[in-house]
Design an enzyme around this catalytic site. Sequence first.
Site, PDB file in Angstrom:
ATOM      1  N   GLN A  92       0.851  -1.193   0.000  1.00 44.48           N
ATOM      2  CA  GLN A  92       0.000   0.000   0.000  1.00 44.48           C
ATOM      3  C   GLN A  92       0.887   1.244   0.000  1.00 44.48           C
ATOM      4  O   GLN A  92       0.399   2.354  -0.148  1.00 44.48           O
ATOM      5  CB  GLN A  92      -0.895   0.035   1.245  1.00 44.48           C
ATOM      6  CG  GLN A  92      -1.818  -1.163   1.382  1.00 44.48           C
ATOM      7  CD  GLN A  92      -2.504  -1.154   2.735  1.00 44.48           C
ATOM      8  OE1 GLN A  92      -3.549  -0.520   2.914  1.00 44.48           O
ATOM      9  NE2 GLN A  92      -1.913  -1.831   3.690  1.00 44.48           N
ATOM     10  N   ASN A  93       2.179   1.043   0.190  1.00 45.51           N
ATOM     11  CA  ASN A  93       3.100   2.164   0.343  1.00 45.51           C
ATOM     12  C   ASN A  93       3.473   2.748  -1.020  1.00 45.51           C
ATOM     13  O   ASN A  93       3.553   2.026  -2.014  1.00 45.51           O
ATOM     14  CB  ASN A  93       4.374   1.726   1.070  1.00 45.51           C
ATOM     15  CG  ASN A  93       4.074   1.191   2.464  1.00 45.51           C
ATOM     16  OD1 ASN A  93       3.014   1.479   3.019  1.00 45.51           O
ATOM     17  ND2 ASN A  93       4.960   0.368   2.999  1.00 45.51           N
ATOM     18  N   HIS A 110      -1.439   1.306  -4.376  1.00 46.85           N
ATOM     19  CA  HIS A 110      -1.843   2.705  -4.167  1.00 46.85           C
ATOM     20  C   HIS A 110      -0.948   3.678  -4.928  1.00 46.85           C
ATOM     21  O   HIS A 110      -0.973   4.883  -4.647  1.00 46.85           O
ATOM     22  CB  HIS A 110      -1.839   3.047  -2.673  1.00 46.85           C
ATOM     23  CG  HIS A 110      -2.910   2.330  -1.914  1.00 46.85           C
ATOM     24  ND1 HIS A 110      -2.904   2.224  -0.545  1.00 46.85           N
ATOM     25  CD2 HIS A 110      -4.011   1.675  -2.337  1.00 46.85           C
ATOM     26  CE1 HIS A 110      -3.972   1.534  -0.151  1.00 46.85           C
ATOM     27  NE2 HIS A 110      -4.663   1.186  -1.223  1.00 46.85           N
ATOM     28  N   ALA A 220       8.709  -4.534  13.182  1.00 49.38           N
ATOM     29  CA  ALA A 220       8.947  -5.467  12.069  1.00 49.38           C
ATOM     30  C   ALA A 220      10.426  -5.601  11.741  1.00 49.38           C
ATOM     31  O   ALA A 220      10.874  -6.641  11.273  1.00 49.38           O
ATOM     32  CB  ALA A 220       8.168  -4.987  10.845  1.00 49.38           C
TER      33      ALA A 220
HETATM   34  C1  BV8 Z   1     -11.602   1.897  -3.480  1.00 54.95           C
HETATM   35  C2  BV8 Z   1      -2.441   7.045  -1.219  1.00 54.95           C
HETATM   36  C3  BV8 Z   1     -13.184   0.931  -5.036  1.00 54.95           C
HETATM   37  C4  BV8 Z   1      -2.102   8.382  -0.756  1.00 54.95           C
HETATM   38  C5  BV8 Z   1      -3.976   5.820   0.115  1.00 54.95           C
HETATM   39  C6  BV8 Z   1     -16.486   2.966   4.335  1.00 54.95           C
HETATM   40  C7  BV8 Z   1     -16.159   1.719   4.844  1.00 54.95           C
HETATM   41  C8  BV8 Z   1     -15.185   0.932   4.238  1.00 54.95           C
HETATM   42  C9  BV8 Z   1     -14.509   1.391   3.092  1.00 54.95           C
HETATM   43  C10 BV8 Z   1     -14.815   2.631   2.596  1.00 54.95           C
HETATM   44  C11 BV8 Z   1     -15.805   3.425   3.203  1.00 54.95           C
HETATM   45  N1  BV8 Z   1     -15.891   4.566   2.505  1.00 54.95           N
HETATM   46  C12 BV8 Z   1     -15.019   4.537   1.471  1.00 54.95           C
HETATM   47  C13 BV8 Z   1     -14.345   3.367   1.507  1.00 54.95           C
HETATM   48  C14 BV8 Z   1     -13.284   2.911   0.569  1.00 54.95           C
HETATM   49  C15 BV8 Z   1     -11.961   3.565   0.945  1.00 54.95           C
HETATM   50  C16 BV8 Z   1     -11.585   3.209   2.361  1.00 54.95           C
HETATM   51  O1  BV8 Z   1     -11.199   2.092   2.639  1.00 54.95           O
HETATM   52  N2  BV8 Z   1     -11.711   4.186   3.264  1.00 54.95           N
HETATM   53  C17 BV8 Z   1     -11.398   3.913   4.649  1.00 54.95           C
HETATM   54  C18 BV8 Z   1     -10.534   5.046   5.196  1.00 54.95           C
HETATM   55  C19 BV8 Z   1     -12.703   3.772   5.411  1.00 54.95           C
HETATM   56  N3  BV8 Z   1     -10.975   3.018   0.032  1.00 54.95           N
HETATM   57  C20 BV8 Z   1     -10.763   3.599  -1.156  1.00 54.95           C
HETATM   58  O2  BV8 Z   1     -11.277   4.640  -1.510  1.00 54.95           O
HETATM   59  C21 BV8 Z   1      -9.856   2.841  -2.106  1.00 54.95           C
HETATM   60  N4  BV8 Z   1     -10.523   2.668  -3.380  1.00 54.95           N
HETATM   61  O3  BV8 Z   1     -12.163   1.379  -2.543  1.00 54.95           O
HETATM   62  O4  BV8 Z   1     -12.039   1.801  -4.808  1.00 54.95           O
HETATM   63  C22 BV8 Z   1     -12.679  -0.403  -5.401  1.00 54.95           C
HETATM   64  C23 BV8 Z   1     -12.637  -1.432  -4.444  1.00 54.95           C
HETATM   65  C24 BV8 Z   1     -12.189  -2.681  -4.805  1.00 54.95           C
HETATM   66  C25 BV8 Z   1     -11.771  -2.935  -6.113  1.00 54.95           C
HETATM   67  C26 BV8 Z   1     -11.810  -1.903  -7.063  1.00 54.95           C
HETATM   68  C27 BV8 Z   1     -12.256  -0.640  -6.703  1.00 54.95           C
HETATM   69  C28 BV8 Z   1      -8.582   3.603  -2.362  1.00 54.95           C
HETATM   70  C29 BV8 Z   1      -7.757   3.617  -1.103  1.00 54.95           C
HETATM   71  C30 BV8 Z   1      -6.382   4.206  -1.399  1.00 54.95           C
HETATM   72  C31 BV8 Z   1      -6.238   5.520  -0.675  1.00 54.95           C
HETATM   73  N5  BV8 Z   1      -4.869   6.010  -0.798  1.00 54.95           N
HETATM   74  N6  BV8 Z   1      -2.741   6.267  -0.055  1.00 54.95           N
HETATM   75  C32 BV8 Z   1      -0.711   8.385  -0.228  1.00 54.95           C
HETATM   76  O5  BV8 Z   1      -0.209   7.292   0.116  1.00 54.95           O
HETATM   77  O6  BV8 Z   1      -0.186   9.490  -0.156  1.00 54.95           O
HETATM   78  S1  BV8 Z   1      -4.337   4.943   1.507  1.00 54.95           S
HETATM   79  C33 BV8 Z   1      -3.210   5.219   2.743  1.00 54.95           C
HETATM   80  O7  BV8 Z   1      -3.637   4.379   3.841  1.00 54.95           O
HETATM   81  C34 BV8 Z   1      -1.796   4.747   2.432  1.00 54.95           C
HETATM   82  O8  BV8 Z   1      -1.674   4.163   1.163  1.00 54.95           O
HETATM   83  C35 BV8 Z   1      -1.565   3.674   3.478  1.00 54.95           C
HETATM   84  O9  BV8 Z   1      -0.712   2.704   3.032  1.00 54.95           O
HETATM   85  C36 BV8 Z   1      -2.939   3.172   3.635  1.00 54.95           C
HETATM   86  C37 BV8 Z   1      -3.207   2.271   4.774  1.00 54.95           C
HETATM   87  O10 BV8 Z   1      -2.610   2.803   5.912  1.00 54.95           O
HETATM   88  P1  BV8 Z   1      -1.504   1.858   6.628  1.00 54.95           P
HETATM   89  O11 BV8 Z   1      -0.472   1.508   5.617  1.00 54.95           O
HETATM   90  O12 BV8 Z   1      -2.218   0.747   7.307  1.00 54.95           O
HETATM   91  O13 BV8 Z   1      -0.852   2.863   7.629  1.00 54.95           O
HETATM   92  P2  BV8 Z   1      -1.409   3.228   9.102  1.00 54.95           P
HETATM   93  O14 BV8 Z   1      -0.674   4.440   9.562  1.00 54.95           O
HETATM   94  O15 BV8 Z   1      -2.906   3.249   9.058  1.00 54.95           O
HETATM   95  O16 BV8 Z   1      -0.984   1.973   9.996  1.00 54.95           O
HETATM   96  C38 BV8 Z   1       0.384   1.682  10.184  1.00 54.95           C
HETATM   97  C39 BV8 Z   1       0.431   0.419  11.018  1.00 54.95           C
HETATM   98  O17 BV8 Z   1       1.813   0.061  11.168  1.00 54.95           O
HETATM   99  C40 BV8 Z   1      -0.126   0.612  12.435  1.00 54.95           C
HETATM  100  O18 BV8 Z   1      -1.065  -0.432  12.692  1.00 54.95           O
HETATM  101  C41 BV8 Z   1       1.101   0.482  13.351  1.00 54.95           C
HETATM  102  O19 BV8 Z   1       0.787  -0.254  14.524  1.00 54.95           O
HETATM  103  C42 BV8 Z   1       2.049  -0.314  12.495  1.00 54.95           C
HETATM  104  N7  BV8 Z   1       3.463  -0.018  12.759  1.00 54.95           N
HETATM  105  C43 BV8 Z   1       4.031   1.204  12.991  1.00 54.95           C
HETATM  106  N8  BV8 Z   1       5.367   1.037  13.158  1.00 54.95           N
HETATM  107  C44 BV8 Z   1       5.633  -0.293  13.003  1.00 54.95           C
HETATM  108  C45 BV8 Z   1       4.427  -0.963  12.741  1.00 54.95           C
HETATM  109  N9  BV8 Z   1       4.356  -2.305  12.562  1.00 54.95           N
HETATM  110  C46 BV8 Z   1       5.511  -3.000  12.625  1.00 54.95           C
HETATM  111  N10 BV8 Z   1       6.715  -2.424  12.863  1.00 54.95           N
HETATM  112  C47 BV8 Z   1       6.808  -1.085  13.065  1.00 54.95           C
HETATM  113  N11 BV8 Z   1       8.018  -0.539  13.306  1.00 54.95           N
END
Ligand code: BV8
Length: 244
Positions: A92-93, A110, A220
């Site tokens: 996703q990165n 993404h 990780a």
């Molecule tokens: C789509 C680009 C249709 C920008 C990104 C209501 C309910 C459910 C879903 C939806 C809803 N309303 C809308 C939706 C869909 C929506 C969605 O899911 N929204 C969510 C917020 C509710 N999704 C979309 O719109 C997607 N498109 O659905 O199209 C479709 C579906 C299927 C098939 C075809 C079409 C598009 C989503 C893409 C959005 N763009 N990024 C940019 O990157 O600048 S998303 C953004 O969040 C990043 O890409 C990121 O990668 C992604 C997820 O976040 P994480 O990677 O999980 O990062 P986070 O900070 O959240 O968590 C980090 C984790 O690491 C933590 O848990 C932490 O504990 C852990 N951690 C930290 N340090 C460490 C560690 N683990 C291990 N070691 C460490 N050292």
Amino acid sequence: MKDIHNIVILTGAGISAESGIPVFRSETGLWEEHRVEDVATYEGFLRDRTLVHNFYNGMRRKLSGVKPNEAHKALTRLQNEWKNGKVSIITQNIDNLHEAAGSIDVIHMHGELMKVSCEKCHRVFDWDRDSSVDTVCPSCGRKAIRPHIVWFGETPYDMDMIYALLSEVDLFISIGTSGVVYPAAGFARLAKGRGAFNIEFNLEQSATAGYFDTGIYGKAGTTLPEFVDALIRHGDLSFLNESK
Ligand code: BV8
């Protein structure tokens, strides 16, 4: 414990955290001081293209000084040394740290910070410098360049390939993702439906922890190399029982 052939890995921002790239969801709920709707939606881009170009220009500049960490390198070792089947990395990165660590065929669902695309001719270009509203498309010559990033509400890339990989997965490993963003957050359920063994590596349980057979919690950069080296040595997951 089932035989392991094909391994599918999903990574999120957490795998790059120890390289110094901030994760997305922190206490402030802001993302590098911006509201997500202003910098990670197409509507936000239409409202203020310059703000969004500069948001990603800032991220892109920072990337030149960032290095892959031990977690990225462990996945490269797994790709190179696992002989029982395929090892596919879906991220996703938008950073390029998997590639910098030597991993291949990484699927950036993404998008990628080091690429831009043209809104008119839809071609995609490697890009290591700033972009702006005045950037001219190298192919069609029009000023219609945008970051090659999938914003909320847009369709992620390579979904057909991802679904094909998840239809023949034996071991699904999720690393450093909060399990909040779909469709990525739904992959564990699909893998489970296929009969895969699911493991999550995170700091704490993700929102989709219920779809995983086990979780290995901690940084990780420490937990993943140990696991990968044991998996390569054993060729299966028998060591997980031994460690219980
Ligand atoms: C789509 C680009 C249709 C920008 C990104 C209501 C309910 C459910 C879903 C939806 C809803 N309303 C809308 C939706 C869909 C929506 C969605 O899911 N929204 C969510 C917020 C509710 N999704 C979309 O719109 C997607 N498109 O659905 O199209 C479709 C579906 C299927 C098939 C075809 C079409 C598009 C989503 C893409 C959005 N763009 N990024 C940019 O990157 O600048 S998303 C953004 O969040 C990043 O890409 C990121 O990668 C992604 C997820 O976040 P994480 O990677 O999980 O990062 P986070 O900070 O959240 O968590 C980090 C984790 O690491 C933590 O848990 C932490 O504990 C852990 N951690 C930290 N340090 C460490 C560690 N683990 C291990 N070691 C460490 N050292």
